[in-house]
Design a protein around this motif. Structure first.
Motif, PDB file in Angstrom:
ATOM      1  N   LEU A 188       1.739 100.061 -37.894  1.00  0.00           N
ATOM      2  CA  LEU A 188       1.900  99.904 -39.440  1.00  0.00           C
ATOM      3  C   LEU A 188       0.698  99.696 -40.126  1.00  0.00           C
ATOM      4  O   LEU A 188      -0.376  99.119 -39.731  1.00  0.00           O
ATOM      5  CB  LEU A 188       2.698  98.530 -39.865  1.00  0.00           C
ATOM      6  CG  LEU A 188       3.011  98.258 -41.163  1.00  0.00           C
ATOM      7  CD1 LEU A 188       4.154  98.991 -41.891  1.00  0.00           C
ATOM      8  CD2 LEU A 188       2.820  96.484 -41.265  1.00  0.00           C
ATOM      9  N   ARG A 189       0.563 100.383 -41.217  1.00  0.00           N
ATOM     10  CA  ARG A 189      -0.489 100.051 -42.148  1.00  0.00           C
ATOM     11  C   ARG A 189      -0.252  99.321 -43.393  1.00  0.00           C
ATOM     12  O   ARG A 189       0.896  99.242 -43.885  1.00  0.00           O
ATOM     13  CB  ARG A 189      -0.928 101.460 -42.757  1.00  0.00           C
ATOM     14  CG  ARG A 189      -1.353 102.740 -41.628  1.00  0.00           C
ATOM     15  CD  ARG A 189      -2.012 104.015 -42.522  1.00  0.00           C
ATOM     16  NE  ARG A 189      -2.028 104.922 -41.431  1.00  0.00           N
ATOM     17  CZ  ARG A 189      -2.539 106.045 -41.402  1.00  0.00           C
ATOM     18  NH1 ARG A 189      -2.945 106.496 -42.876  1.00  0.00           N
ATOM     19  NH2 ARG A 189      -2.834 106.919 -40.677  1.00  0.00           N
ATOM     20  N   ARG A 190      -1.204  98.355 -43.678  1.00  0.00           N
ATOM     21  CA  ARG A 190      -0.880  97.131 -44.230  1.00  0.00           C
ATOM     22  C   ARG A 190      -0.290  97.452 -45.840  1.00  0.00           C
ATOM     23  O   ARG A 190       0.669  96.695 -46.368  1.00  0.00           O
ATOM     24  CB  ARG A 190      -2.017  96.222 -44.457  1.00  0.00           C
ATOM     25  CG  ARG A 190      -2.006  95.200 -43.373  1.00  0.00           C
ATOM     26  CD  ARG A 190      -2.799  93.924 -43.811  1.00  0.00           C
ATOM     27  NE  ARG A 190      -2.572  92.777 -42.714  1.00  0.00           N
ATOM     28  CZ  ARG A 190      -3.494  92.827 -41.874  1.00  0.00           C
ATOM     29  NH1 ARG A 190      -4.472  93.530 -41.780  1.00  0.00           N
ATOM     30  NH2 ARG A 190      -3.215  91.825 -40.859  1.00  0.00           N
ATOM     31  N   TYR A 192       1.870  99.375 -46.708  1.00  0.00           N
ATOM     32  CA  TYR A 192       3.264  99.685 -46.357  1.00  0.00           C
ATOM     33  C   TYR A 192       4.060  98.593 -45.775  1.00  0.00           C
ATOM     34  O   TYR A 192       5.270  98.578 -45.256  1.00  0.00           O
ATOM     35  CB  TYR A 192       3.580 100.919 -45.427  1.00  0.00           C
ATOM     36  CG  TYR A 192       2.878 102.123 -46.072  1.00  0.00           C
ATOM     37  CD1 TYR A 192       3.825 102.836 -46.884  1.00  0.00           C
ATOM     38  CD2 TYR A 192       1.580 102.496 -46.017  1.00  0.00           C
ATOM     39  CE1 TYR A 192       3.262 104.129 -47.616  1.00  0.00           C
ATOM     40  CE2 TYR A 192       1.115 103.596 -46.585  1.00  0.00           C
ATOM     41  CZ  TYR A 192       1.954 104.400 -47.299  1.00  0.00           C
ATOM     42  OH  TYR A 192       1.330 105.426 -47.842  1.00  0.00           O
ATOM     43  N   PRO A 200       0.504  94.881 -38.908  1.00  0.00           N
ATOM     44  CA  PRO A 200       0.224  95.865 -38.109  1.00  0.00           C
ATOM     45  C   PRO A 200       0.539  95.961 -36.745  1.00  0.00           C
ATOM     46  O   PRO A 200      -0.401  95.631 -35.863  1.00  0.00           O
ATOM     47  CB  PRO A 200      -1.327  96.596 -38.321  1.00  0.00           C
ATOM     48  CG  PRO A 200      -2.002  95.337 -38.880  1.00  0.00           C
ATOM     49  CD  PRO A 200      -0.949  94.333 -39.443  1.00  0.00           C
ATOM     50  N   ASP A 371       8.959 105.688 -45.073  1.00  0.00           N
ATOM     51  CA  ASP A 371       7.264 105.253 -44.895  1.00  0.00           C
ATOM     52  C   ASP A 371       7.350 103.899 -44.557  1.00  0.00           C
ATOM     53  O   ASP A 371       6.512 103.286 -43.841  1.00  0.00           O
ATOM     54  CB  ASP A 371       6.879 105.378 -46.362  1.00  0.00           C
ATOM     55  CG  ASP A 371       6.562 106.675 -46.918  1.00  0.00           C
ATOM     56  OD1 ASP A 371       7.057 107.586 -45.826  1.00  0.00           O
ATOM     57  OD2 ASP A 371       6.222 107.019 -47.904  1.00  0.00           O
ATOM     58  N   GLY A 375       5.744 102.980 -41.208  1.00  0.00           N
ATOM     59  CA  GLY A 375       4.521 102.232 -41.419  1.00  0.00           C
ATOM     60  C   GLY A 375       3.409 102.954 -42.056  1.00  0.00           C
ATOM     61  O   GLY A 375       2.335 102.442 -42.531  1.00  0.00           O
ATOM     62  N   SER A 376       3.890 104.110 -42.662  1.00  0.00           N
ATOM     63  CA  SER A 376       2.886 104.991 -43.650  1.00  0.00           C
ATOM     64  C   SER A 376       3.463 106.285 -44.085  1.00  0.00           C
ATOM     65  O   SER A 376       4.646 106.291 -43.705  1.00  0.00           O
ATOM     66  CB  SER A 376       1.666 105.370 -42.783  1.00  0.00           C
ATOM     67  OG  SER A 376       1.814 106.497 -42.046  1.00  0.00           O
ATOM     68  N   ARG A 378       2.608 109.003 -43.175  1.00  0.00           N
ATOM     69  CA  ARG A 378       2.111 110.134 -42.524  1.00  0.00           C
ATOM     70  C   ARG A 378       3.384 110.870 -41.848  1.00  0.00           C
ATOM     71  O   ARG A 378       3.175 112.266 -41.554  1.00  0.00           O
ATOM     72  CB  ARG A 378       1.089 109.428 -41.331  1.00  0.00           C
ATOM     73  CG  ARG A 378      -0.125 109.188 -42.079  1.00  0.00           C
ATOM     74  CD  ARG A 378      -0.983 110.379 -42.584  1.00  0.00           C
ATOM     75  NE  ARG A 378      -1.352 111.336 -41.742  1.00  0.00           N
ATOM     76  CZ  ARG A 378      -1.920 112.480 -41.918  1.00  0.00           C
ATOM     77  NH1 ARG A 378      -1.785 113.098 -43.330  1.00  0.00           N
ATOM     78  NH2 ARG A 378      -2.017 113.269 -40.861  1.00  0.00           N
ATOM     79  N   TRP A 396      -1.070 109.243 -34.515  1.00  0.00           N
ATOM     80  CA  TRP A 396      -1.003 107.541 -34.510  1.00  0.00           C
ATOM     81  C   TRP A 396      -1.635 107.412 -33.075  1.00  0.00           C
ATOM     82  O   TRP A 396      -1.777 106.086 -33.053  1.00  0.00           O
ATOM     83  CB  TRP A 396       0.336 107.331 -34.465  1.00  0.00           C
ATOM     84  CG  TRP A 396       1.340 107.714 -33.504  1.00  0.00           C
ATOM     85  CD1 TRP A 396       1.154 107.239 -32.389  1.00  0.00           C
ATOM     86  CD2 TRP A 396       2.744 108.021 -33.670  1.00  0.00           C
ATOM     87  NE1 TRP A 396       2.450 107.495 -31.528  1.00  0.00           N
ATOM     88  CE2 TRP A 396       3.194 108.222 -32.416  1.00  0.00           C
ATOM     89  CE3 TRP A 396       3.403 108.587 -34.767  1.00  0.00           C
ATOM     90  CZ2 TRP A 396       4.463 108.654 -32.297  1.00  0.00           C
ATOM     91  CZ3 TRP A 396       4.829 109.087 -34.635  1.00  0.00           C
ATOM     92  CH2 TRP A 396       5.307 109.121 -33.202  1.00  0.00           C
ATOM     93  N   GLY A 399      -4.541 104.481 -33.303  1.00  0.00           N
ATOM     94  CA  GLY A 399      -4.133 103.342 -33.891  1.00  0.00           C
ATOM     95  C   GLY A 399      -3.370 102.542 -32.637  1.00  0.00           C
ATOM     96  O   GLY A 399      -3.146 101.434 -32.419  1.00  0.00           O
TER      97      GLY A 399
END
Length: 414
Positions: A188-190, A192, A200, A371, A375-376, A378, A396, A399
């Protein structure tokens, strides 16, 4: 790893209890059955809870070894002062559908007040704990191993609210039903963050709830002290799937009927972010996905990816509720033939990629819920750009590698 003064109740803590403990441990070892955190807490005479007013966060999965519910057991035991119950999403009795709960009520069996915690966090949840008059929150809920399954964020919110309210937290561990050898999927990106992912971590985190509690405390601190304890299981190994534990499966939510559902869920739940049915309203939710107008080309394309551990069978179904209710849907059914090799997240991505390529009606939900699930943005943008499974997974990878390194410091089992 940061531990509170109470730390982790491990084998040494249980071994020092009365002789009956050794007998129970021996019986479990003889049958190969996993002993849950609750079993080990009980075998230790509930010493960790002595002299405290207790509130329990649980649902129908909070079973004892003899299929009683822990609330009934704790309420009947004079060594424990149980004063409140807290229900997560789907409710204490597990009757509510996704995105709902049962509200606050009173348990008819024990007379205990049941407080609704779903969609509560921060000071609001801290105020609920204060009003309940508790000293310690005991968490015992069966997770399924996916970041967007909300029970782990109920735990997270309870921990943060407990710190605000000056309450202690005890986490009773249960198995990750889809195993824990590895984490997989995007982190996860914050920007989102939401109720299906606060921090995350990887989509399939490969951790137990006790391990996650330690990670939450160590990696995402609130700035306030938290008295956290975890009671680990015995007999569980990271490579074990739920069917190997010897424990009964109780559906942790209405659309999670079997361990096989949990196995595919981290991948097929991604279809919540599309206009296809993820199988809600059928007898095999998340094991079938599809929509009106989908034909055999999708299964053929998915099998053409040659993903390890899984076959995709052409399937037809009619959901009784949720998306496409009452309409015949074409789609695929996942048949996992090698659980150790199967990666549910890659399977889910493969199905998204091939659904978009083979069905002209494919669409994302207008709110871009996908999303939040991934988590984003992408995954969505790469699928739209025509990327394949390996290209998306490669995006990914860095990460995930960072998360895996952090995760390793909080694992309680090998």
């Amino acid at each position: 790893m940061t531990l509170s003064r109470r730390g982790v109740l491990g084998w040494a803590g249980v071994a020092g209890a009365a002789g009956a403990v050794g007998t129970a441990e021996g019986a479990a070892a003889a049958t190969g059955r996993v002993r849950t955190g609750f079993e080990r807490l009980a075998a230790d005479g509930y010493r960790m809870l002595a002299g405290q007013r207790i509130g329990v966060v649980t649902n129908p999965t909070g079973l004892t070894a003899d299929a009683r519910h822990l609330v009934d057991v704790l309420h009947a035991d004079e060594r424990v002062d149980l004063v409140a119950v807290f229900g997560p999403e789907h409710g204490f009795r597990g009757t509510a559908q996704a995105g709902a709960s049962e509200g606050s009520t009173r348990d008819p069996a024990t007379g205990l007040p049941v407080y609704d915690t779903y969609d509560k966090s921060g000071q609001g949840l801290a105020d609920v704990f204060t009003a309940a008059g508790i000293d310690t929150i005991v968490f015992d809920v069966q997770d399924v191993g996916a970041r967007f399954y909300t029970y782990i964020w109920t735990l997270y919110d309870c921990m943060r609210a407990a710190a605000l309210a000056g309450k202690a937290v005890v986490v009773l561990d249960r198995p990750n039903p889809i195993g824990g050898l590895r984490a997989s999927g995007p982190v996860l990106r914050r920007p989102y963050a939401s109720g299906v992912g606060r921090e995350p971590i990887a989509l399939a985190h490969g951790m137990t709830v006790a391990e996650l509690a330690l990670l939450f405390q160590g990696e995402f601190p609130t700035g306030r002290p938290l008295d956290l304890s975890t009671v680990r299981m015995s007999g569980w190994r990271r490579g074990s799937f739920f069917g190997e534990t010897g424990l009964p499966w109780v559906p942790p939510s209405p659309n999670m009927p079997t361990p096989e559902t949990a196995l595919v869920y981290p991948g097929t739940c991604l279809f919540e972010g599309t206009n296809l049915s993820e199988g809600r309203g059928t007898t095999t939710p998340f094991e079938v996905v599809g929509a009106e107008g989908v034909d055999r080309r999708w299964a053929r394309a998915a099998n053409g990816l040659d993903l390890p551990g899984v076959w995709f069978r052409e399937a037809y179904f009619t959901p009784a509720f949720s998306k496409h209710a009452g309409k015949v849907c074409g789609g695929v059914r996942l048949l996992v033939h090698d659980r150790a090799a199967f990666d549910p997240v890659r399977a889910g991505i493969g199905l998204l990629v091939t659904a978009r390529r083979t069905w002209s009606g494919f669409a994302w939900r207008p709110d871009h819920w996908i999303d939040r699930l991934t988590g984003s943005d992408r995954v969505r943008t790469m699928v739209d750009a025509g990327a394949g499974v390996e290209e998306i997974a490669g995006d990914w990878a860095a990460g995930l590698a960072r998360f895996a390194k952090v995760r390793d410091g909080y694992l309680l089992y090998r």
